[in-house]
Design a protein around this motif. Structure first.
Motif, PDB file in Angstrom:
ATOM      1  N   MET A   1       0.845  -1.186   0.000  1.00 55.52           N
ATOM      2  CA  MET A   1       0.000   0.000   0.000  1.00 55.52           C
ATOM      3  C   MET A   1       0.886   1.244   0.000  1.00 55.52           C
ATOM      4  N   ILE A   2       0.420   2.281  -0.719  1.00 56.32           N
ATOM      5  CA  ILE A   2       1.102   3.565  -0.682  1.00 56.32           C
ATOM      6  C   ILE A   2       0.138   4.609  -0.135  1.00 56.32           C
ATOM      7  N   LEU A   3       0.685   5.657   0.463  1.00 58.84           N
ATOM      8  CA  LEU A   3      -0.112   6.767   0.966  1.00 58.84           C
ATOM      9  C   LEU A   3       0.167   7.985   0.098  1.00 58.84           C
ATOM     10  N   VAL A   4      -0.882   8.637  -0.383  1.00 61.04           N
ATOM     11  CA  VAL A   4      -0.746   9.782  -1.290  1.00 61.04           C
ATOM     12  C   VAL A   4      -1.487  10.960  -0.692  1.00 61.04           C
ATOM     13  N   THR A   5      -0.774  12.047  -0.408  1.00 64.19           N
ATOM     14  CA  THR A   5      -1.429  13.247   0.105  1.00 64.19           C
ATOM     15  C   THR A   5      -1.963  14.076  -1.060  1.00 64.19           C
ATOM     16  N   GLY A   6      -3.083  14.750  -0.827  1.00 62.13           N
ATOM     17  CA  GLY A   6      -3.648  15.619  -1.868  1.00 62.13           C
ATOM     18  C   GLY A   6      -4.194  14.877  -3.062  1.00 62.13           C
ATOM     19  N   ALA A   7      -4.593  13.628  -2.887  1.00 67.39           N
ATOM     20  CA  ALA A   7      -4.970  12.804  -4.034  1.00 67.39           C
ATOM     21  C   ALA A   7      -6.430  12.945  -4.437  1.00 67.39           C
ATOM     22  N   ALA A   8      -7.161  13.897  -3.832  1.00 69.12           N
ATOM     23  CA  ALA A   8      -8.475  14.261  -4.346  1.00 69.12           C
ATOM     24  C   ALA A   8      -8.394  15.548  -5.166  1.00 69.12           C
ATOM     25  N   GLY A   9      -7.181  16.044  -5.370  1.00 67.58           N
ATOM     26  CA  GLY A   9      -6.963  17.223  -6.187  1.00 67.58           C
ATOM     27  C   GLY A   9      -6.667  16.864  -7.634  1.00 67.58           C
ATOM     28  N   PHE A  10      -6.161  17.825  -8.380  1.00 69.05           N
ATOM     29  CA  PHE A  10      -5.979  17.649  -9.824  1.00 69.05           C
ATOM     30  C   PHE A  10      -4.906  16.615 -10.155  1.00 69.05           C
ATOM     31  N   ILE A  11      -3.651  16.889  -9.837  1.00 70.38           N
ATOM     32  CA  ILE A  11      -2.576  15.966 -10.214  1.00 70.38           C
ATOM     33  C   ILE A  11      -2.659  14.696  -9.386  1.00 70.38           C
ATOM     34  N   GLY A  12      -2.908  14.833  -8.082  1.00 73.98           N
ATOM     35  CA  GLY A  12      -3.021  13.650  -7.239  1.00 73.98           C
ATOM     36  C   GLY A  12      -4.154  12.729  -7.661  1.00 73.98           C
ATOM     37  N   GLY A  13      -5.296  13.303  -8.021  1.00 70.99           N
ATOM     38  CA  GLY A  13      -6.419  12.485  -8.476  1.00 70.99           C
ATOM     39  C   GLY A  13      -6.103  11.748  -9.757  1.00 70.99           C
ATOM     40  N   ASN A  14      -5.446  12.430 -10.690  1.00 72.41           N
ATOM     41  CA  ASN A  14      -5.026  11.759 -11.920  1.00 72.41           C
ATOM     42  C   ASN A  14      -4.014  10.664 -11.620  1.00 72.41           C
ATOM     43  N   PHE A  15      -3.156  10.895 -10.616  1.00 73.68           N
ATOM     44  CA  PHE A  15      -2.195   9.856 -10.254  1.00 73.68           C
ATOM     45  C   PHE A  15      -2.905   8.612  -9.731  1.00 73.68           C
ATOM     46  N   VAL A  16      -3.958   8.783  -8.936  1.00 71.83           N
ATOM     47  CA  VAL A  16      -4.724   7.634  -8.440  1.00 71.83           C
ATOM     48  C   VAL A  16      -5.267   6.813  -9.610  1.00 71.83           C
ATOM     49  N   LEU A  68      -0.296   6.370   9.404  1.00 68.68           N
ATOM     50  CA  LEU A  68       0.917   5.597   9.119  1.00 68.68           C
ATOM     51  C   LEU A  68       0.934   4.293   9.926  1.00 68.68           C
ATOM     52  N   ALA A  69       0.561   4.378  11.190  1.00 68.77           N
ATOM     53  CA  ALA A  69       0.567   3.179  12.040  1.00 68.77           C
ATOM     54  C   ALA A  69      -0.483   2.167  11.596  1.00 68.77           C
ATOM     55  N   ARG A  70      -1.627   2.670  11.130  1.00 71.31           N
ATOM     56  CA  ARG A  70      -2.733   1.779  10.773  1.00 71.31           C
ATOM     57  C   ARG A  70      -2.523   1.105   9.430  1.00 71.31           C
ATOM     58  N   HIS A  71      -2.013   1.852   8.445  1.00 68.80           N
ATOM     59  CA  HIS A  71      -1.939   1.337   7.081  1.00 68.80           C
ATOM     60  C   HIS A  71      -0.546   0.843   6.674  1.00 68.80           C
ATOM     61  N   ARG A  72       0.492   1.252   7.376  1.00 67.72           N
ATOM     62  CA  ARG A  72       1.864   0.778   7.131  1.00 67.72           C
ATOM     63  C   ARG A  72       2.261   0.900   5.655  1.00 67.72           C
ATOM     64  N   PRO A  73       2.190   2.084   5.071  1.00 68.24           N
ATOM     65  CA  PRO A  73       2.549   2.233   3.654  1.00 68.24           C
ATOM     66  C   PRO A  73       4.031   2.006   3.416  1.00 68.24           C
TER      67      PRO A  73
END
Length: 353
Positions: A1-16, A68-73
């Motif tokens: 699993m990876i953690l992505v900040t700002g991923a409901a925005g323009f570039i982050g959303g496209n990255f998802v 971070l503790a819960r998802h361990r990316p």
């Protein structure tokens, strides 16, 4: 699993969208859901469970620590930022808070999380920071393009705050050994771009019969990068980049602002002609320039091409065709982001110009 900040925005959303189209690995989306963050951008992946939305602020260290503790990316990709130059001129405080204090807070929690890993997990972990070419300042017409060794000369509160965040990421690698990577990109465009930015603003204003406001003489030059090309560059840098290094990501499409606008007008003339037979170019209106408007940006992508093997797949012609078509076909998404707050912002920024 990876953690992505700002991923409901323009570039982050496209990255998802791009990542989940190529990988089975799930994504935790950390997003504050400000005016430019829209869960509808990644709704299909939230519904499938391949992306998990955690609404929160990167400045909230306890919240980040818990995620971070819960998802361990195995990696953290940091897209979250206030990014609109005009907004930074009107209200710089939010840019300092999110882009500098937020990045510091995130780095501190990631450093603690990484430091507690076993040796193999520590060696495999990555923190990738997504930044901008605007940290380098402005170029003259004949100056060479920005390289990774170009001195920083930010000229707006936005670019200064991003420069500060870049320096923090560099310092955390050199001081603490945190395995960081940084990318500095040129101007992105494509699907899911918030309507205050140049290309979507021109498309939507044109269709609604509104003026097409062009700053100054319209001759400012930007290097335009199709957003999915940028996402692929980030994916490859995460996989192949050398720790502590910076990679500039450019589209090799230097175009004057006025030429971007007239290109959009011609595309719309062909795809959605006006009922009265006039052209969309008749709506172009030159307005007072913004303070400190950088004249030209250009990226030299030699390093990422040589070390990573990445090159943009889209020309501006092919990318703008896809972008205009997307906005014509996705009115529901557009309606979902055009809130009262957005309309108030447009009125504030353009009414006196």
């Amino acid at each position: 699993m990876i953690l992505v900040t700002g991923a409901a925005g323009f570039i982050g959303g496209n990255f998802v969208h791009h990542w989940l189209g190529l990988h089975d690995e799930a994504i935790v989306v950390l997003d504050k859901l400000t005016y430019a963050g829209n869960p509808a951008t990644i709704a299909e992946h939230l519904q499938s469970g391949r992306a998990i939305l955690a609404q929160g602020d990167i400045c909230d260290r306890e919240f980040v620590k818990g995620l971070l503790a819960r998802h361990r990316p195995r990696a953290v990709l940091h897209f979250a930022a206030e990014s609109h130059v005009d907004r930074s001129i009107h209200g710089p405080g939010e840019f300092i808070q999110t882009n500098m204090v937020g990045t510091f807070s995130l780095l501190e929690e990631v450093r603690s999380y990484w430091g507690a890993m076993d040796a193999d997990a520590k060696a495999a972990f990555r923190f990738l920071h997504v930044s901008t070419d605007e940290v380098y300042g402005s170029l003259g017409d004949t100056d060479p393009a920005f390289s990774e060794t170009t001195a920083y000369q930010p000229n707006s509160p936005y670019s200064a705050s991003k420069a500060g965040s870049d320096h923090l990421v560099r310092a955390y690698h050199h001081t603490y050994g945190l395995p960081t990577l940084t990318t500095n990109c040129s101007n992105n465009y494509g699907p899911y771009h918030f309507p205050e930015k140049l290309i979507p603003l021109m498309i939507l204003n044109a269709l609604e019969g509104k003026p097409l406001p062009v700053y100054g003489d319209g001759l400012n030059v930007r290097d335009w990068l199709y957003v999915r090309d940028h996402c692929e560059a980030i994916r490859q840098v995460l996989d192949k980049g050398r720790l502590g290094e910076t990679y500039n990501v450019g589209g090799k499409n230097e175009i004057r602002n006025i030429d971007v606008v007239t290109t959009i007008c011609r595309k719309l003339d062909a795809l959605r002609p006006k009922a009265d037979g006039t052209t969309y170019e008749s709506q172009i209106t030159y307005v007072v320039d913004r303070p400190g408007h950088d004249r030209r940006y250009a990226i030299d992508p030699t390093k990422i091409e040589a070390e990573i093997g990445w090159k943009p797949a889209e020309s501006f012609e092919s990318g703008i065709n896809k972008t205009v078509a997307w906005y014509l076909e996705n009115t529901a998404w557009i309606d979902s982001v055009r809130t009262g707050a957005y309309r108030d912002w447009v009125d504030q920024n353009y009414a006196t110009r």
